[in-house]
Write an enzyme that holds these catalytic residues in place. Structure first.
Site, PDB file in Angstrom:
ATOM      1  N   HIS A 524      -3.345  -5.995   1.609  1.00 64.75           N
ATOM      2  CA  HIS A 524      -3.469  -4.881   2.542  1.00 64.75           C
ATOM      3  C   HIS A 524      -2.147  -4.608   3.274  1.00 64.75           C
ATOM      4  O   HIS A 524      -1.617  -3.497   3.247  1.00 64.75           O
ATOM      5  CB  HIS A 524      -4.582  -5.198   3.553  1.00 64.75           C
ATOM      6  CG  HIS A 524      -4.748  -4.177   4.618  1.00 64.75           C
ATOM      7  ND1 HIS A 524      -5.787  -3.275   4.612  1.00 64.75           N
ATOM      8  CD2 HIS A 524      -4.017  -3.888   5.721  1.00 64.75           C
ATOM      9  CE1 HIS A 524      -5.678  -2.477   5.656  1.00 64.75           C
ATOM     10  NE2 HIS A 524      -4.611  -2.840   6.354  1.00 64.75           N
ATOM     11  N   GLU A 525      -1.623  -5.646   3.907  1.00 71.11           N
ATOM     12  CA  GLU A 525      -0.390  -5.459   4.684  1.00 71.11           C
ATOM     13  C   GLU A 525       0.767  -5.072   3.769  1.00 71.11           C
ATOM     14  O   GLU A 525       1.641  -4.298   4.143  1.00 71.11           O
ATOM     15  CB  GLU A 525      -0.052  -6.716   5.486  1.00 71.11           C
ATOM     16  CG  GLU A 525      -1.112  -7.116   6.514  1.00 71.11           C
ATOM     17  CD  GLU A 525      -1.499  -5.989   7.465  1.00 71.11           C
ATOM     18  OE1 GLU A 525      -0.699  -5.057   7.656  1.00 71.11           O
ATOM     19  OE2 GLU A 525      -2.626  -6.011   7.990  1.00 71.11           O
ATOM     20  N   HIS A 528       0.856  -1.402   3.287  1.00 64.85           N
ATOM     21  CA  HIS A 528       1.609  -0.689   4.328  1.00 64.85           C
ATOM     22  C   HIS A 528       3.113  -0.769   4.032  1.00 64.85           C
ATOM     23  O   HIS A 528       3.846   0.208   4.178  1.00 64.85           O
ATOM     24  CB  HIS A 528       1.366  -1.323   5.696  1.00 64.85           C
ATOM     25  CG  HIS A 528       0.023  -1.020   6.304  1.00 64.85           C
ATOM     26  ND1 HIS A 528      -0.424   0.272   6.511  1.00 64.85           N
ATOM     27  CD2 HIS A 528      -0.950  -1.828   6.778  1.00 64.85           C
ATOM     28  CE1 HIS A 528      -1.630   0.216   7.087  1.00 64.85           C
ATOM     29  NE2 HIS A 528      -1.974  -1.038   7.247  1.00 64.85           N
TER      30      HIS A 528
HETATM   31 ZN   LIG Z   1      -3.792  -1.780   7.809  1.00 59.51          ZN
END
Ligand SMILES: [Zn+2]
Length: 734
Positions: A524-525, A528
């Site tokens: 997830h990170e 980003h």
């Molecule tokens: Zn996030």
């Protein structure tokens, strides 16, 4: 729906304002955000040191310059912030006083070139705030937060400057600008109006007062939560208190005991990463209840760190500000420039998911009760599932039904192997290559850096910093932070991003094993980070992750899907002792269990998102947070076995800044888009379909905020997102 944080280029300042979570901010936008009020700041800056302040220097070294983490001292922040604000003011003043007629070039582009010194200072200030916030730094934060807020207002309240922006926005010449330039002009205009540029002098003064007060209250709120997370803990005195805990949890508890100088067998800290595993595995029901109560009462203990009065004040100030700006409530003001546009649309989505999620919770509780009865009947005892039992019995049901043991899975999830896995995925989807960069200063010896290049052309793309381990002064959770955003106005500027998490360091020489959930968070990170690294725009205010709050979680949540691809599992989910890939049978169990406990996960999150929205729709009446929360949950029909993921007195997303206030729904909104978007790969040639990946980069990952998100999505998918994929992903309604 991880708790993430990311920092956007648009409003670097607010990020810097708190030690914590959210970095987006309510304020207007633009690099031009930092102007001020500085004359007082300049005088206060008399304690500036005589030697050059490294925070003010241009970043030098390789890769177009890197942050000088090796030279930074806490005492340098205040004078550096003050000097940078003065410099930024002068830059803005020059634009505002330009005698030439306003044009896109001499106003908007000129603004895009301002504030670079302040950006650099606030970037490092933000890194310290989130990862190195010791007592000395917290003093600086308390002093600087209101001053930085006031400084922001000085920019948006500069009448001469706004007049020029408005002139460019209203000019017929605007039609001749490129779409990106038109969007940038619109963004400046809208953000200035939303921040009060059209108000009269009295209203502007009051607005600025409100913003400064809020900034102080946000800092207070955050520091109160941090204090209770740091100071409170449960000592596990004897071996019997460790009953049920797997080896890794025992080791973490023992390490925490040592860190806190306790002679106990272990310590459960008052943080999610410590409490959640304890609630999942501890056989000691009364200790589970104790840990649960400690955790859910952070900021709500009626003592010096109690946040209830602070919350009431924040909500009243936000309501007053919204009224001043011409909106019925804070929620209306906040949602206007989000993809959802109105609180009603956000509520509509949440309510559509709420009912099936609650129905699923009742099924989950019934399953757990049945199992609990079976277990305890043998002992002649009977228990009724309580909130501190949920994770514990859910884990037992999971094991019984899917024969899935999280600890067995963990043996295949090595932090460093998974890091190689995310690099490989980035290579397949975006043609990126990662090479260790050892010549780059870091804020702490635990941080490592990689250079990102294009596999084919070898072109330099950016830098990725990885700060994986917990330490004192580092906020909990996992998040991404942008240190520098890609752009072309001020030269060929490349991206610098970091991923941060809070793993407890393993024993030297032994691989660190992480949970399936933590592995998803890593992906997830990194999503980003890839959103930032893929950026290909001209103007910094539109770069990378500087997109609408309810759209920004889409690229990151999307990346989570690649963890479960056979390509990743075969190569990178390998056993820490044997090196053998995770068995297919175990993968099948993980897949079958994917919709397991989604009732709990969804209701835990959604109750917090709904309370957040309702708090900010309530207007300016004085709110007792505890009573409001209780009434709102009763009205929703909140299952009594679950508590909000973030209770109001500890809801950092909402009260540590304006970032996610009336915006916590964003994770669900983004997840609807995410689930629908992955369908494009499924319907195509699979997760590594080159054509779909190229479109993903072209329409989503590279465009930043140069395109309206609804439009960008339509270009990628050929239609608007549908909710069905989300319902299916969570196993609802089928
Ligand atoms: Zn996030």
């Amino acid at each position: 729906m991880r708790d993430l944080t990311l920092r956007t280029r648009v409003l670097p300042l607010m990020l810097a304002l708190t030690a914590l979570a959210v970095l987006y901010n309510f304020n207007p936008t633009s690099r031009a955000n930092f102007m001020t009020m500085q004359s007082t700041s300049a005088q206060n800056g008399s304690d500036a040191v005589a030697v050059p302040n490294p925070l003010l220097a241009k970043w030098d070294g390789a890769y177009g310059g890197v942050p000088p983490f090796d030279h930074v001292q806490v005492a340098q922040f205040k004078p550096a912030l003050e000097a940078a604000m003065v410099e930024n003011l002068a830059e803005i003043d020059k634009i505002a006083k330009d005698s030439a007629a306003p044009t896109f070039e001499n106003t908007i582009v000129a603004l895009e070139a301002t504030g670079s010194t302040l950006d650099r200072v606030t970037t490092i200030y933000g890194v310290f705030g989130s990862t190195m916030a010791g007592p000395e730094f917290q003093v600086v934060q308390r002093e600087m937060a209101p001053r930085l807020a006031a400084f922001n207002d000085q920019i948006t309240q500069n009448a001469a400057l706004f007049k020029r922006i408005e002139a460019v926005y209203d000019s017929p010449a605007k039609a001749k600008l490129t779409p990106e330039q038109q969007r940038l002009t619109w963004l400046y205009y809208t953000n200035f109006v939303r921040a009060g540029s059209k108000l009269d002098a009295n209203a502007k003064a009051r607005l600025s007062e409100i913003n400064q007060k809020l900034a102080g209250l946000f800092t207070k709120f955050s520091q109160n939560v941090l204090a209770e997370e740091t100071d409170q803990f449960i000592a596990l005195k004897t071996e019997a208190d460790l009953a049920g805990l797997p080896q890794s949890v025992r080791e973490a508890a023992a390490a925490a005991a040592t860190a806190k100088k306790q002679t106990a067998a272990g310590v459960i800290s008052n943080t999610r990463s410590s409490v959640d595993p304890f609630l999942t595995y501890s056989d000691r029901r009364e200790l589970r209840e104790q840990a649960w109560r400690m955790f859910i009462n952070r900021g709500d203990n009626g003592d010096e760190h109690d946040n209830n009065a602070t919350i009431a004040e924040i909500l009243q100030l936000r309501a007053e500000r919204a009224k001043l700006l011409g909106y019925p409530t804070h929620a209306h003001w906040r949602l206007e420039n989000a993809m959802a546009k109105t609180p009603e649309r956000a509520l509509e989505l949440m309510e559509a998911v709420w009912k099936p999620a609650v129905a699923r919770v009742h099924e989950e509780v019934a399953d757990m009760q049945k199992l609990a009865d079976k277990i305890h009947n043998k002992e002649g005892a009977k228990i009724k599932i309580a909130p501190w039992d949920y994770r514990y019995y859910a884990e037992k049901v999971r094991k019984e039904r899917y024969d899935l043991d999280q600890n067995e899975v963990k043996e295949y999830l090595q932090l460093e192997k998974l890091r190689e896995g995310i690099f490989w995925v980035a290579g397949e989807l975006f043609n990126f290559n990662f090479t260790p960069a050892t010549n780059v200063p870091v804020v702490h010896p635990d941080v490592r850096v990689w250079e990102v290049t294009d596999k084919t052309t070898k072109r330099h793309i950016g830098l990725w910093y990885f700060d994986p381990y917990a330490r004192p002064g580092k906020r909990s959770g996992a998040w991404m932070n942008a240190y520098r955003s890609q752009e072309r106005v001020n030269g060929a500027i490349t991206t610098i991003v970091s991923n941060n998490s809070n793993f407890v360091k393993g024993k030297p020489g032994e691989p660190l094993l992480i949970s399936w959930d933590d592995a998803l968070t890593m992906f997830h990170e990194f999503g980003h980070a890839l959103h930032g690294l893929n950026s290909d725009v001209t103007y910094p205010s539109l770069s990378g992750t500087a997109v609408a709050r309810d759209y920004v979680e889409f690229p990151s949540q999307l990346l989570e899907h690649w963890l479960l691809t056979p390509e990743v599992l075969q190569r990178f989910a390998v056993h820490y002792k044997t090196g053998k890939p995770i068995p297919e049978a175990l993968v099948q169990k993980i897949k079958l269990a994917a919709t397991f406990n989604q009732g709990f996960i969804t209701v835990e999150y959604l109750s917090a998102a709904l309370v957040d929205m309702k708090l900010h729709l309530a207007g300016d009446k004085k709110i007792d947070a505890d009573a409001f929360e209780k009434a709102a949950l009763a009205e929703l029909g909140m299952p009594e076995e679950i508590v909000m993921r973030h209770r109001t007195p500890q809801f950092l997303h909402v009260f540590s800044s304006d970032g996610y206030a009336a915006g916590y729904y964003s994770y669900l909104w983004s997840d609807v888009i995410t689930a629908d978007a992955f369908g494009a790969f499924v319907e195509g040639g699979g997760p590594y379909d080159k054509k779909v990946a190229a479109n993903l980069r072209k329409y989503i990952f590279s465009v930043g905020n140069t395109v309206d998100p609804a439009l960008a999505y339509r270009s990628f998918r050929g239609r608007d997102p549908k909710i069905e994929a989300l319902m299916k992903k969570r196993g609802f309604g089928s």
